[in-house]
Design an enzyme around this catalytic site. Structure first.
Site, PDB file in Angstrom:
ATOM      1  N   TYR A   1       2.368   4.299  -3.631  1.00  6.77           N
ATOM      2  CA  TYR A   1       2.315   3.938  -2.200  1.00  6.77           C
ATOM      3  C   TYR A   1       2.670   5.151  -1.329  1.00  6.77           C
ATOM      4  O   TYR A   1       2.199   5.280  -0.202  1.00  6.77           O
ATOM      5  CB  TYR A   1       3.226   2.747  -1.924  1.00  6.77           C
ATOM      6  CG  TYR A   1       2.873   1.979  -0.667  1.00  6.77           C
ATOM      7  CD1 TYR A   1       1.618   1.402  -0.510  1.00  6.77           C
ATOM      8  CD2 TYR A   1       3.784   1.843   0.364  1.00  6.77           C
ATOM      9  CE1 TYR A   1       1.280   0.708   0.640  1.00  6.77           C
ATOM     10  CE2 TYR A   1       3.468   1.134   1.519  1.00  6.77           C
ATOM     11  CZ  TYR A   1       2.224   0.578   1.648  1.00  6.77           C
ATOM     12  OH  TYR A   1       1.896  -0.120   2.790  1.00  6.77           O
TER      13      TYR A   1
ATOM     14  N   LYS B   1       5.443   3.307   6.708  1.00 10.09           N
ATOM     15  CA  LYS B   1       5.871   1.909   6.928  1.00 10.09           C
ATOM     16  C   LYS B   1       7.359   1.841   7.270  1.00 10.09           C
ATOM     17  O   LYS B   1       7.787   0.966   8.038  1.00 10.09           O
ATOM     18  CB  LYS B   1       5.565   1.054   5.696  1.00 10.09           C
ATOM     19  CG  LYS B   1       4.072   0.773   5.473  1.00 10.09           C
ATOM     20  CD  LYS B   1       3.434  -0.046   6.594  1.00 10.09           C
ATOM     21  CE  LYS B   1       2.064  -0.567   6.220  1.00 10.09           C
ATOM     22  NZ  LYS B   1       1.334  -1.109   7.384  1.00 10.09           N
TER      23      LYS B   1
END
Ligand code: 0WD
Length: 256
Positions: free
Chosen positions: A157, A164
């Site tokens: 990720y 995020k």
């Protein structure tokens, strides 16, 4: 009568019928909200127009969040149709493919870092700022989408996780800033769902299988699951909730 009756919502981030934003739009339409939509580029325009028509809407505006002029024009155009609106759904994220595969440092460049943060985090604050005059004083709600990779170092990720984390912090600062004028700001941390954006993440199918086997509910979530919670969080039923990250992930985040 739906619990979003009388509310007006601007939905960003529809790229396909499978987009999380599509699930949110459908649930909000079902609960009685009046909807407006944005599309990122000409390629997506007709798809978004179709989604809008299915929700009885003919308000479809261009919006690439990397362009300040488009952000301003979007709110100006919307202001001509609506004297104000109540709900802003931010379902936008992007990082160059090499920044969301392999090892973290493999895809790390100054440019990739800037792009990921610009599109995935700054855009929330920029839209909130531009929408402020139209949303103030209406018990409004701003909602964004985040992922567990913001708080845990999840394989692959990478840079999107860092963006995020920035997005989640932005939610808290916006909540403090806009709370006095009645606007709430929240995020849903969704479990993995097979969408276009997710397809760019290396090993995504493996992640889905892992969640199915290990999440407390032994399943992954759907865009309907997320849409329903988004609708609740954007409604007056959630009038005391702001600055929160709400998990819609079949419980995956609680396991060790
Ligand atoms: O597993 C998942 N799918 C999860 C997604 C789990 C948890 C969170 N999320 C988040 C994503 O990070 C994103 O913030 O949900 C949000 C919506 O993503 P999605 O529904 O999974 O993905 P998708 O259907 O691809 O929609 C995201 C869209 C873009 O799609 P593509 O695939 O074309 O990049 O974000 C839009 C675009 O339409 N987008 C932009 N919109 C305006 N300006 C821009 C931009 N510059 N860049 C991307």
């Amino acid at each position: 009568m739906g619990f979003l009756q009388g509310k007006r919502a601007l939905i960003t981030g529809i790229a396909s019928q499978r987009s999380i934003a599509s699930g949110i739009a459908e649930a909000m339409h079902r609960e009685g909200a009046e909807l407006a939509f944005t599309y990122q580029n000409e390629k997506l325009k007709s798809r978004v127009e179709k989604a809008a028509a299915e929700c009885g809407s003919d308000i479809v505006l261009p919006l690439d969040v990397t362009d300040d002029a488009q952000i301003d024009a979007c709110m100006e155009q919307l202001g001509k149709r609506w004297d104000g609106f109540d709900i802003l759904v931010h379902a936008i994220a992007f990082a160059p493919r090499e920044a969301i595969s392999g090892q973290f440092l493999d895809g790390l460049t100054r440019e990739n870092f800037a792009i990921a943060h610009d599109i995935s985090a700054y855009s929330l604050a920029a839209l909130a700022k531009a929408a402020r005059p139209l949303m103030a004083g209406r018990n409004g709600s701003i909602l964004t989408l985040t992922y567990l990779g913001a708080e845990r170092a999840l394989e692959g990720y990478n840079l999107m996780g860092v963006a995020k984390a920035s997005l989640e912090s932005t939610v808290r600062y916006l909540a403090c800033n806009l709370g006095p004028e009645g606007t709430r700001v929240n995020a849903i941390s969704a479990g993995p769902i097979k969408t276009l954006a997710a397809a760019g993440i290396a090993g995504f199918r493996k992640i889905l299988g892992h969640v199915e086997e290990n999440a407390p509910m032994r399943r992954t979530v759907t865009i309907e699951d997320v849409g329903n919670v988004a609708t609740f969080l954007s409604s007056d039923l959630a009038s005391g909730v702001t600055g929160e990250i709400t998990y819609v992930d079949a419980g995956y985040n609680i396991i060790g």
